[in-house]
Motif scaffolding. Structure first.
Motif: not given
Length: 189
Positions: A14-18, A80-87, A164-168
C-alpha cells in the motif's frame, strides 16, 4: 497454516500516501522488529540494523531530505520540495533497514545483502499479519550520502529499504503477476 498462506497470497503493498494512523504501538514495533530479524543469517553476522522514524524524529528526517533536495536542485519549485519532504511523512512509522554487509572469509557480501532484503520483507509480512499495511521503498535519498550521514548511516553501510507502515486507507487492486510458465524451469527435464 492456511492463514499464513492466505496472507502471503493476498498481501499487497500500500503506497505511503494511503497509510494513516494508527501505526504500531511501541510494543507492536518491538515485536515487528524482532520478527523482522528472524531471517536466514549465515554465520550469525546480523548484517543489517534498523533506524526507526516516528513522531518528531520522522519530521526532522523529512526536513533534512527537503534541505538536501533543495540544495541539489535549487531551481525546483516549492511544491516539488514539499513532495520530497512528504515522502517520509505519510505513514505513521517508517523503518529503515540498513545493510551492514561486509567482507567475510566464508559468507559472501551478496548473501548478507540478501539477508537484509529478507529482513525488509519479514517486516512487511509481520505488519500485515498485525492488521497494518506497508510499502518497501527506496528513493533518491536512499543513496545520497549527505542524507544518509544525517540519518546515522556509516559510509560502509547502505539502505536496503525504507519500510513504511500504517493503517491502510485503501487497498490497491492486485497487479498483474508473472506468467509462471515463463519463469519456472525444471532441471533435467
Amino acid at each position: 497454516m492456511t492463514d499464513t498462506l492466505a496472507l502471503l497470497k493476498h498481501r499487497r503493498s500500500v503506497p505511503p500516501q494511503f497509510l494513516a494512523a494508527p501505526g504500531p504501538s511501541e510494543a507492536q514495533l518491538a515485536e515487528l522488529l524482532a520478527i523482522a530479524a528472524r531471517v536466514p543469517d549465515h554465520g550469525k553476522l546480523v548484517p543489517w540494523r534498523f533506524i526507526v522514524f516516528a513522531g518528531e524524529g520522522k519530521v526532522k528526517a523529512a526536513e533534512r531530505v527537503a534541505e538536501v533536495f533543495r540544495k541539489r536542485t535549487p531551481d525546483a519549485p516549492e511544491d516539488k520540495v514539499t513532495f520530497e519532504r512528504n515522502r517520509l511523512l505519510h505513514a505513521p512509522l517508517v523503518v529503515a533497514v540498513v545493510s551492514r554487509a561486509r567482507k567475510h572469509e566464508k559468507i559472501p557480501v551478496w548473501e548478507q545483502e540478501l539477508s537484509a532484503g529478507a529482513t525488509c520483507f519479514n517486516l512487511l509480512i509481520a505488519a500485515e499479519a498485525m492488521g497494518f499495511a506497508g510499502s518497501w521503498l527506496t528513493n533518491w535519498f536512499s543513496f545520497d550520502r549527505e542524507v544518509l550521514r544525517a540519518f546515522g548511516v556509516a559510509e560502509e553501510e547502505r539502505i536496503a529499504g525504507f519500510v513504511h507502515i500504517g493503517t491502510p486507507q485503501t487497498r490497491p487492486a492486485d497487479r498483474e503477476r508473472p506468467d509462471m510458465a515463463a519463469i519456472v524451469s525444471h532441471f533435467g527435464a
